[in-house]
Design an enzyme around this catalytic site. Sequence first.
Site, PDB file in Angstrom:
ATOM      1  CB  ALA A  77     -35.216 -59.157  38.296  1.00  0.00           C
ATOM      2  CG  LEU A  79     -27.879 -60.416  42.531  1.00  0.00           C
ATOM      3  CD1 LEU A  79     -28.966 -61.024  41.643  1.00  0.00           C
ATOM      4  CD2 LEU A  79     -27.478 -59.035  42.007  1.00  0.00           C
ATOM      5  CB  CYS A 132     -35.751 -66.441  44.555  1.00  0.00           C
ATOM      6  SG  CYS A 132     -36.955 -67.297  43.527  1.00  0.00           S
TER       7      CYS A 132
HETATM    8  N1  LIG Z   1     -40.089 -65.980  40.559  1.00  0.00           N
HETATM    9  C1  LIG Z   1     -38.938 -65.645  40.015  1.00  0.00           C
HETATM   10  O1  LIG Z   1     -38.704 -64.489  39.703  1.00  0.00           O
HETATM   11  C2  LIG Z   1     -37.881 -66.662  39.763  1.00  0.00           C
HETATM   12  C3  LIG Z   1     -38.031 -67.980  40.160  1.00  0.00           C
HETATM   13  N2  LIG Z   1     -37.052 -68.905  39.893  1.00  0.00           N
HETATM   14  C4  LIG Z   1     -37.242 -70.312  40.244  1.00  0.00           C
HETATM   15  O2  LIG Z   1     -38.171 -70.878  39.315  1.00  0.00           O
HETATM   16  C5  LIG Z   1     -38.974 -71.874  39.960  1.00  0.00           C
HETATM   17  C6  LIG Z   1     -40.433 -71.543  39.773  1.00  0.00           C
HETATM   18  O3  LIG Z   1     -40.707 -70.300  40.392  1.00  0.00           O
HETATM   19  P1  LIG Z   1     -42.050 -69.514  40.141  1.00  0.00           P
HETATM   20  O4  LIG Z   1     -42.386 -69.536  38.693  1.00  0.00           O
HETATM   21  O5  LIG Z   1     -41.897 -68.206  40.817  1.00  0.00           O
HETATM   22  O6  LIG Z   1     -43.087 -70.455  40.943  1.00  0.00           O
HETATM   23  P2  LIG Z   1     -44.675 -70.442  40.882  1.00  0.00           P
HETATM   24  O7  LIG Z   1     -45.141 -70.969  42.162  1.00  0.00           O
HETATM   25  O8  LIG Z   1     -45.160 -69.113  40.390  1.00  0.00           O
HETATM   26  O9  LIG Z   1     -45.025 -71.500  39.730  1.00  0.00           O
HETATM   27  C7  LIG Z   1     -44.811 -72.859  39.828  1.00  0.00           C
HETATM   28  C8  LIG Z   1     -45.981 -73.581  39.167  1.00  0.00           C
HETATM   29  O10 LIG Z   1     -45.675 -74.971  39.084  1.00  0.00           O
HETATM   30  C9  LIG Z   1     -46.900 -75.685  39.199  1.00  0.00           C
HETATM   31  N3  LIG Z   1     -46.646 -77.076  39.531  1.00  0.00           N
HETATM   32  C10 LIG Z   1     -46.111 -77.597  40.672  1.00  0.00           C
HETATM   33  N4  LIG Z   1     -46.011 -78.923  40.586  1.00  0.00           N
HETATM   34  C11 LIG Z   1     -46.489 -79.285  39.372  1.00  0.00           C
HETATM   35  C12 LIG Z   1     -46.626 -80.521  38.696  1.00  0.00           C
HETATM   36  N5  LIG Z   1     -46.244 -81.665  39.269  1.00  0.00           N
HETATM   37  N6  LIG Z   1     -47.168 -80.523  37.469  1.00  0.00           N
HETATM   38  C13 LIG Z   1     -47.560 -79.371  36.891  1.00  0.00           C
HETATM   39  N7  LIG Z   1     -47.435 -78.169  37.457  1.00  0.00           N
HETATM   40  C14 LIG Z   1     -46.901 -78.110  38.697  1.00  0.00           C
HETATM   41  C15 LIG Z   1     -47.661 -74.940  40.264  1.00  0.00           C
HETATM   42  O11 LIG Z   1     -49.046 -75.216  40.188  1.00  0.00           O
HETATM   43  C16 LIG Z   1     -47.308 -73.481  39.930  1.00  0.00           C
HETATM   44  O12 LIG Z   1     -48.286 -72.860  39.099  1.00  0.00           O
HETATM   45  C17 LIG Z   1     -38.510 -71.904  41.416  1.00  0.00           C
HETATM   46  O13 LIG Z   1     -37.554 -72.921  41.557  1.00  0.00           O
HETATM   47  C18 LIG Z   1     -37.853 -70.561  41.602  1.00  0.00           C
HETATM   48  O14 LIG Z   1     -36.841 -70.609  42.580  1.00  0.00           O
HETATM   49  C19 LIG Z   1     -35.929 -68.572  39.209  1.00  0.00           C
HETATM   50  C20 LIG Z   1     -35.728 -67.285  38.768  1.00  0.00           C
HETATM   51  C21 LIG Z   1     -36.698 -66.222  39.000  1.00  0.00           C
HETATM   52  O1  LIG Z   2     -34.159 -66.168  41.373  1.00  0.00           O
HETATM   53  C1  LIG Z   2     -34.942 -65.237  41.397  1.00  0.00           C
HETATM   54  O2  LIG Z   2     -36.102 -65.318  41.795  1.00  0.00           O
HETATM   55  C2  LIG Z   2     -34.542 -63.883  40.951  1.00  0.00           C
HETATM   56  O3  LIG Z   2     -34.289 -63.132  42.160  1.00  0.00           O
HETATM   57  C3  LIG Z   2     -33.982 -61.765  41.938  1.00  0.00           C
HETATM   58  O4  LIG Z   2     -35.042 -61.125  41.255  1.00  0.00           O
HETATM   59  P1  LIG Z   2     -36.348 -60.596  42.011  1.00  0.00           P
HETATM   60  O5  LIG Z   2     -36.423 -61.193  43.364  1.00  0.00           O
HETATM   61  O6  LIG Z   2     -37.481 -60.800  41.086  1.00  0.00           O
HETATM   62  O7  LIG Z   2     -36.148 -59.015  42.134  1.00  0.00           O
HETATM   63  P2  LIG Z   2     -34.887 -58.103  42.549  1.00  0.00           P
HETATM   64  O8  LIG Z   2     -34.874 -56.932  41.679  1.00  0.00           O
HETATM   65  O9  LIG Z   2     -33.651 -58.879  42.645  1.00  0.00           O
HETATM   66  O10 LIG Z   2     -35.313 -57.605  43.999  1.00  0.00           O
HETATM   67  C4  LIG Z   2     -35.347 -58.475  45.107  1.00  0.00           C
HETATM   68  C5  LIG Z   2     -35.623 -57.687  46.366  1.00  0.00           C
HETATM   69  O11 LIG Z   2     -34.495 -56.891  46.729  1.00  0.00           O
HETATM   70  C6  LIG Z   2     -34.878 -55.534  46.885  1.00  0.00           C
HETATM   71  N1  LIG Z   2     -33.768 -54.666  46.464  1.00  0.00           N
HETATM   72  C7  LIG Z   2     -33.168 -54.867  45.270  1.00  0.00           C
HETATM   73  C8  LIG Z   2     -32.126 -54.057  44.881  1.00  0.00           C
HETATM   74  C9  LIG Z   2     -31.668 -53.039  45.725  1.00  0.00           C
HETATM   75  O12 LIG Z   2     -30.707 -52.282  45.429  1.00  0.00           O
HETATM   76  N2  LIG Z   2     -32.282 -52.878  46.919  1.00  0.00           N
HETATM   77  C10 LIG Z   2     -33.322 -53.671  47.319  1.00  0.00           C
HETATM   78  O13 LIG Z   2     -33.865 -53.493  48.417  1.00  0.00           O
HETATM   79  C11 LIG Z   2     -36.115 -55.383  46.034  1.00  0.00           C
HETATM   80  O14 LIG Z   2     -36.900 -54.295  46.417  1.00  0.00           O
HETATM   81  C12 LIG Z   2     -36.798 -56.716  46.249  1.00  0.00           C
HETATM   82  O15 LIG Z   2     -37.539 -56.703  47.427  1.00  0.00           O
HETATM   83  C13 LIG Z   2     -32.735 -61.661  41.065  1.00  0.00           C
HETATM   84  O16 LIG Z   2     -32.481 -60.288  40.788  1.00  0.00           O
HETATM   85  C14 LIG Z   2     -32.929 -62.423  39.761  1.00  0.00           C
HETATM   86  O17 LIG Z   2     -31.727 -62.393  39.000  1.00  0.00           O
HETATM   87  C15 LIG Z   2     -33.311 -63.867  40.077  1.00  0.00           C
HETATM   88  O18 LIG Z   2     -33.569 -64.572  38.877  1.00  0.00           O
END
Ligand SMILES: NC(=O)C1=CN([C@@H]2O[C@H](COP(=O)(O)OP(=O)(O)OC[C@H]3O[C@@H](n4cnc5c(N)ncnc54)[C@H](O)[C@@H]3O)[C@@H](O)[C@H]2O)C=CC1
Ligand SMILES: O=C(O)[C@H]1O[C@H](OP(=O)(O)OP(=O)(O)OC[C@H]2O[C@@H](n3ccc(=O)[nH]c3=O)[C@H](O)[C@@H]2O)[C@H](O)[C@@H](O)[C@@H]1O
Length: 475
Positions: free
Chosen positions: A165, A228, A277
Site C-alpha cells: 500500500a 479491501l 487501483c
Molecule cells: N500503485 C500501487 O500502489 C500499486 C500498483 N499496482 C499495479 O502495478 C502496476 C503499476 O502501477 P504503478 O507503479 O502505480 O504505475 P505507474 O504509472 O506509477 O508506473 C508505470 C510506469 O511504467 C512505464 N511504462 C509504461 N509502458 C512502458 C514500456 N513499454 N516500457 C517501459 N516503461 C513503460 C511508465 O512510463 C510508468 O513510469 C499497475 O498494474 C498497478 O495496478 C499493484 C499494487 C500497488
Molecule cells: O493494488 C494496489 O494499488 C494497492 O491498493 C491498496 O493500497 P493503496 O491504494 O496504496 O492504499 P490503501 O491504504 O489501501 O488506501 C486506499 C484508499 O482507501 C482509503 N481507506 C483505507 C482504509 C480505511 O479504513 N478507510 C479508507 O477510507 C484510503 O484513505 C485510500 O484513499 C491496497 O491496500 C494494497 O494492498 C494494494 O496493493
Amino acid sequence: MAVKHICCIGAGYVGGPTMAVIAQKCPDIKVTVVDINEKRIAAWNHEDLSKLPVYEPGLDEVVKEARGRNLFFSTEVDKAIEEAEMIFISVNTPTKTYGKGKGMAADLKYIELCARQIARVAKSDKIVVEKSTLPVRTASAIKSILENTGNNVNFQILSNPEFLAEGTAIQDLHAPDRVLIGGETSAEGERAIQELVDVYSQWVPKENILTTNVWSSELSKLTANAFLAQRVSSINALSELCEKTGADVNEVAKAIGMDSRIGPKFLKSSVGFGGSCFQKDILNLVYIAKTYGLNEVADYWEQVIIMNDHQKRRFANNIVSTLYNTVSGKKIAFLGWAFKKDTNDTRESAAIYVADDLLNEQAQIAAYDPKVEEEQMYADLDYLNTRSADENRQGLSVYRDPYEACKDAHAVAVLTEWEEFKEYDWKRIYDNMQKPAFVFDGRGILDKKLLNNLGFVYYRIGEGAQEAMEVQASH
Ligand SMILES: NC(=O)C1=CN([C@@H]2O[C@H](COP(=O)(O)OP(=O)(O)OC[C@H]3O[C@@H](n4cnc5c(N)ncnc54)[C@H](O)[C@@H]3O)[C@@H](O)[C@H]2O)C=CC1
Ligand SMILES: O=C(O)[C@H]1O[C@H](OP(=O)(O)OP(=O)(O)OC[C@H]2O[C@@H](n3ccc(=O)[nH]c3=O)[C@H](O)[C@@H]2O)[C@H](O)[C@@H](O)[C@@H]1O
C-alpha cells in the site's frame, strides 16, 4: 541456476520501491529498473534523494544503500532485457478510455508492448514475471505473444502480484503478509517458481511465500483489492446512517472490529477511497464477470464503486447545504489533496471530485497538501474535463502554508489524514476565518472537543450534527 540479473520494466510506484527492496535484500543480484519516461528515470537517479519521483517513508534510505551498487535506473530497455534472466513487468494497466470495455476493462496495451519488446530482444531463456495487476488469464496472452514472435527461446510466465500500500510501501515490502507466486504446473513452471521463491526467501520467511497456479494468483490480486475496497464502502454506507441516527461510526467500527471474525483494520470511514487501483481493479473485475455472463456477480461488486461515488458527492453536498445552500464566491480551504497520507500520489483522490463538485457551485478553493505539487492539482482537475484549464486556475488556488490557505475561509475541509493537521494551531486558524467557522472533517482526525470549544461548527463523517440529533429526538 540462480538468478543474477533482474530487469523491471516500469519505474513507477510499484516498480521503483519493489526493485529497490529486492536490490537491498539481494546484493548478489544486479537489478535494473527501466522506463521510457526519461524524466522519471532522471529523478530516480537524482543525487538529492528528496527528489525521487515517488515519496514513500524510508524509500530514500533503501535507494541510498543499493543504488549504484546493484540497483540501477535506466532508459535502455533493450539492454536490460537482454542481460536479465528474470524480467518483471510493472507497467501501468489503467482503465480503458476507448473502444470495447471503455470505462471498465483494463487497458493492456502497455503490457502487450512489453511482451513484444521482450520477444524481439530476448536471445536467451527468460522468466517473465507479471508484477502489474492484470485480468485473470492475461498470462496466456503474454505467452502467446512471446512464443509467436520470439527468437525460439523458452519463456516461463509467472504471476507475482504486488500487495504493497502506498505510504507504507517499504514496511510492506520488508515484511509482507504474504508473497504470492503463480506459475505453470509443469516441471519447467515449477523450476521458474522456485527461482522467484529463492529471490524472496532472502528476507521473507518461507511460510509467507505462497505458490499457486497462475490463474489463482492473477485473480487473487483483483479479489484482495475488491475485498479491501468493499470494507471501506461498507463502513462508509453505515456512516450515512450514523449521521441520521446519532450513532457514531467510529464507535460502531470499534464495536464490530473487536469481533475477531471481522477484525479492526480497514474500517475507517472517510470521504471515500481513492488511489490508482481500487476503482480500476473493481471495474476490471466487474467487466470480467460480465464477459462470462455473470451479471449478478458484476452487479454485486459494482455497488462498491457506486457507494464510493455517493460518499464523495454527499460530502461536497453537505458542505454546500450547511453553508446556507450556497458556496458561490466563498473560500473553502482544503487540507490535503493526496488520496491518503504519506504519499504524493493523487490518482483518483476524493479531494479531486469534491473540488470538482464545489467548483461547479462556484466556490473558491484554497488547497494545501504537504507533498503534492501545485501543477499536479491543476492537472488532476483538468483531467476531468469539466471546465477549461483557465477556469480551474481561477477556481483553485494552491498554498504552501496551511494558515494562509485557511485565512478568511468560510470553511475548512479535511480531505487527507496527514498527521500534521492534528498539530496545527487551531485557535489561530479560527481567529482568521469568517464566522461562523465551519470544519468538515472527511477523515475524522481532528479533536472535536477542542474545535467546538474554540467556536468551530464541526462536522465529522459518520457522526450526526447535534442539531440533527435533536430534531430526531423530538420525533
Ligand atoms: N500503485 C500501487 O500502489 C500499486 C500498483 N499496482 C499495479 O502495478 C502496476 C503499476 O502501477 P504503478 O507503479 O502505480 O504505475 P505507474 O504509472 O506509477 O508506473 C508505470 C510506469 O511504467 C512505464 N511504462 C509504461 N509502458 C512502458 C514500456 N513499454 N516500457 C517501459 N516503461 C513503460 C511508465 O512510463 C510508468 O513510469 C499497475 O498494474 C498497478 O495496478 C499493484 C499494487 C500497488
Ligand atoms: O493494488 C494496489 O494499488 C494497492 O491498493 C491498496 O493500497 P493503496 O491504494 O496504496 O492504499 P490503501 O491504504 O489501501 O488506501 C486506499 C484508499 O482507501 C482509503 N481507506 C483505507 C482504509 C480505511 O479504513 N478507510 C479508507 O477510507 C484510503 O484513505 C485510500 O484513499 C491496497 O491496500 C494494497 O494492498 C494494494 O496493493
